[in-house]
Enzyme design. Structure first.
Site, PDB file in Angstrom:
ATOM      1  N   GLU A 173       2.757   2.511  14.855  1.00 16.22           N
ATOM      2  CA  GLU A 173       4.129   2.008  14.682  1.00 16.22           C
ATOM      3  C   GLU A 173       5.079   2.736  15.623  1.00 16.22           C
ATOM      4  O   GLU A 173       5.183   3.964  15.579  1.00 16.22           O
ATOM      5  CB  GLU A 173       4.599   2.177  13.229  1.00 16.22           C
ATOM      6  N   LYS A 208      -6.393   0.029   6.639  1.00 13.79           N
ATOM      7  CA  LYS A 208      -5.185   0.253   7.446  1.00 13.79           C
ATOM      8  C   LYS A 208      -4.969   1.743   7.700  1.00 13.79           C
ATOM      9  O   LYS A 208      -5.217   2.571   6.818  1.00 13.79           O
ATOM     10  CB  LYS A 208      -3.975  -0.309   6.703  1.00 13.79           C
ATOM     11  N   GLU A 217      -2.706   0.373  13.693  1.00 16.55           N
ATOM     12  CA  GLU A 217      -1.239   0.353  13.572  1.00 16.55           C
ATOM     13  C   GLU A 217      -0.563   1.577  14.175  1.00 16.55           C
ATOM     14  O   GLU A 217      -0.347   2.574  13.479  1.00 16.55           O
ATOM     15  CB  GLU A 217      -0.843   0.225  12.085  1.00 16.55           C
ATOM     16  N   SER A 239       2.249  -8.763   8.544  1.00 18.00           N
ATOM     17  CA  SER A 239       1.673  -7.860   7.545  1.00 18.00           C
ATOM     18  C   SER A 239       2.839  -7.028   7.033  1.00 18.00           C
ATOM     19  O   SER A 239       2.932  -5.833   7.271  1.00 18.00           O
ATOM     20  CB  SER A 239       0.602  -6.961   8.184  1.00 18.00           C
ATOM     21  N   LYS A 258      -1.659  -4.182  14.104  1.00 13.74           N
ATOM     22  CA  LYS A 258      -0.383  -4.227  13.378  1.00 13.74           C
ATOM     23  C   LYS A 258       0.670  -3.532  14.225  1.00 13.74           C
ATOM     24  O   LYS A 258       0.983  -2.359  14.019  1.00 13.74           O
ATOM     25  CB  LYS A 258      -0.560  -3.554  12.009  1.00 13.74           C
ATOM     26  N   TYR A 295       4.996   5.904   4.608  1.00 10.89           N
ATOM     27  CA  TYR A 295       4.254   5.187   3.581  1.00 10.89           C
ATOM     28  C   TYR A 295       3.447   6.129   2.749  1.00 10.89           C
ATOM     29  O   TYR A 295       2.771   5.841   1.873  1.00 10.89           O
ATOM     30  CB  TYR A 295       3.374   4.092   4.203  1.00 10.89           C
ATOM     31  N   ASP A 299       0.818  -1.216   0.000  1.00  9.60           N
ATOM     32  CA  ASP A 299       0.000   0.000   0.000  1.00  9.60           C
ATOM     33  C   ASP A 299       0.849   1.261   0.000  1.00  9.60           C
ATOM     34  O   ASP A 299       0.399   2.313   0.464  1.00  9.60           O
ATOM     35  CB  ASP A 299      -0.904  -0.005   1.243  1.00  9.60           C
TER      36      ASP A 299
HETATM   37  P1  13P Z   1       6.886  -2.617   6.755  1.00  9.29           P
HETATM   38  O1  13P Z   1       6.713  -4.098   6.915  1.00  9.29           O
HETATM   39  O2  13P Z   1       7.742  -2.253   5.577  1.00  9.29           O
HETATM   40  O3  13P Z   1       7.310  -1.941   8.019  1.00  9.29           O
HETATM   41  O4  13P Z   1       5.424  -2.074   6.398  1.00  9.29           O
HETATM   42  C1  13P Z   1       4.599  -1.547   7.335  1.00  9.29           C
HETATM   43  C2  13P Z   1       3.336  -1.004   6.774  1.00  9.29           C
HETATM   44  O5  13P Z   1       2.621  -0.336   7.468  1.00  9.29           O
HETATM   45  C3  13P Z   1       2.936  -1.318   5.396  1.00  9.29           C
HETATM   46  O6  13P Z   1       1.533  -1.327   5.292  1.00  9.29           O
END
Ligand code: 13P
Length: 399
Positions: free
Chosen positions: A228, A186, A226, A337, A268, A399, A74
């Site tokens: 992160e 997402k 997610e 993922s 995630k 992203y 994505d």
């Molecule tokens: P990565 O596995 O490259 O960290 O990807 C995370 C993400 O959010 C892609 O949708």
């Protein structure tokens, strides 16, 4: 009463123009005088239950099936451009189409991959032979998902941290994505350890994820949640554990406050590891122990699946860590993922040449199968290429 039983997604599909708040306001007005204020949460849950709840739970459980995980493909056009540039290709729609077509049409991919996260362009795109990309996925038994956040911007008033945009218009966008065939979504927001994280940044991230999750569920999409926690920094694994625990506690608090159905979401998370700049590295066993301890203390067992991001780990490292987490039973499906940790060897094998498509698809199957084995705790590193052991961490990756 019919209006009360209708989710906002259904309302939109029938052309009834009601903002979420107006709609819930209407629902509240159906209550007995004096009872409304104390029943606010029941009302919004009843509205959602009448809509997509069963379907959301079924979708989440289909994605979280044994031996399978998610292929994240994505990347926004800008990020996809960086990937293409790494193999000397221009960032044109035709090149993005050729690359995505290679991924989705890999024969046999559905054995290891249950869902694919797409960028909006791909959700509406055809292959060069005129077939919808999402139909190619469906033929492979793969459920299409969609990235719905609008990216990160500076969070004013914080310590150079960021927040994730995309709530405005999200109800109508998710209704349209559902109509097009997407069944999950997402939203990626980030937390930086070296920059704090401040309470402001954590609260903003958690609240945004909860609002997004609620809106997705009202419109039939299973939200992938997610937050992160970036690998940037020189901190050790204990510091990551502390921050991850704080972040997930806040995320679940706000998910509950927003009446999100836990059985119809997927998570995630980042794995709990030392910062990328920390000299003391952690073994897969230690990463697994820290990550699972943190998640068991924060995530209810009603959540069907935990689908990790790879975050800049090498392909092999991400697979080894996942494998270590599946050495004994977990309360949830623990899977992947990955974007970078699935696609890196594929891109390098393809190099933009049509004659390399088959070899690149084989490279994708190798990674997908390795992670499928890791999902059931049966992966071995033996025979992995040196290339697949190269880390991919880049500071400030988006992203
Ligand atoms: P990565 O596995 O490259 O960290 O990807 C995370 C993400 O959010 C892609 O949708």
């Amino acid at each position: 009463m019919a209006a009360v039983a209708m989710s906002s997604g259904v309302a939109l599909k029938q052309g009834v123009s009601l903002a979420q708040s107006e709609f819930r306001g209407n629902a509240l007005r159906q209550q007995q005088p004096g009872a409304a204020a104390s029943r606010v949460q029941n009302v919004s849950f009843a509205v959602r239950a009448a809509g997509y709840t069963d379907e959301l739970i079924a979708t989440a459980n289909k994605v979280a099936t044994k031996g399978r995980g998610i292929m994240a493909m994505d990347e926004s056009n800008a990020t996809c451009g960086l990937r293409l540039a790494s193999i000397g290709l221009d960032n044109t729609e035709a090149n993005r189409q050729a690359y995505r077509q290679l991924l989705v049409s890999t024969p046999g991919l559905g054995e290891y991959i249950s869902g694919a996260i797409l960028f909006e362009e791909t959700l509406y795109q055809n292959t060069t032979d005129g077939k919808k990309m999402i139909d190619v996925l469906a033929d492979n038994g793969i459920i299409p998902g969609i990235k719905v956040d609008k990216g990160l911007v500076p969070l004013t008033g914080s310590n150079n941290e960021s927040w994730c945009q995309g709530l405005d218009g999200l109800a109508s966008r998710t209704a349209a994505y559902y109509k097009q065939g997407a069944r999950f979504a997402k939203w990626r927001t980030v937390i930086s350890i070296p920059n704090g994280p401040t309470e402001l940044a954590i609260t903003e991230a958690a609240w945004g994820l909860a609002r997004y999750a609620s809106i997705c569920q009202d419109n039939g999409l299973v939200p992938i949640v997610e937050p992160e926690i970036l690998l940037d920094g020189e901190h050790g694994i204990d510091r990551t554990l502390e921050v991850a625990s704080r972040v997930w506690s806040r995320v679940f608090y706000f998910l509950a406050e927003n009446n999100v159905v836990f059985e119809g979401i997927l998570l995630k998370p980042s794995m709990v590891t030392p910062g990328a700049g920390c000299p003391e590295r952690a073994s897969p066993e230690k990463v697994a122990e820290y990550t699972l301890n943190m998640l068991k203390r924060r995530v209810p067992p009603s959540v069907p699946g935990i689908m990790f991001l790879s975050g800049g780990q090498s392909e092999v490292e991400a697979t080894l860590n996942l494998n270590a987490m599946n050495q004994s039973p977990n309360p949830w499906h623990v899977s992947f993922s990955y974007a970078r940790a699935l696609q890196n060897s594929v891109l390098k094998t393809w190099k933009g040449q049509p004659e390399n498509v088959e070899a690149a698809q084989k490279a994708l199957l190798v990674r997908a199968k390795a992670n499928s084995l890791a999902q059931i705790g049966k992966y071995s590193e033996e025979g992995e290429a040196e290339e697949a052991k190269q880390g991919m961490f880049v500071s400030g990756y988006t992203y």
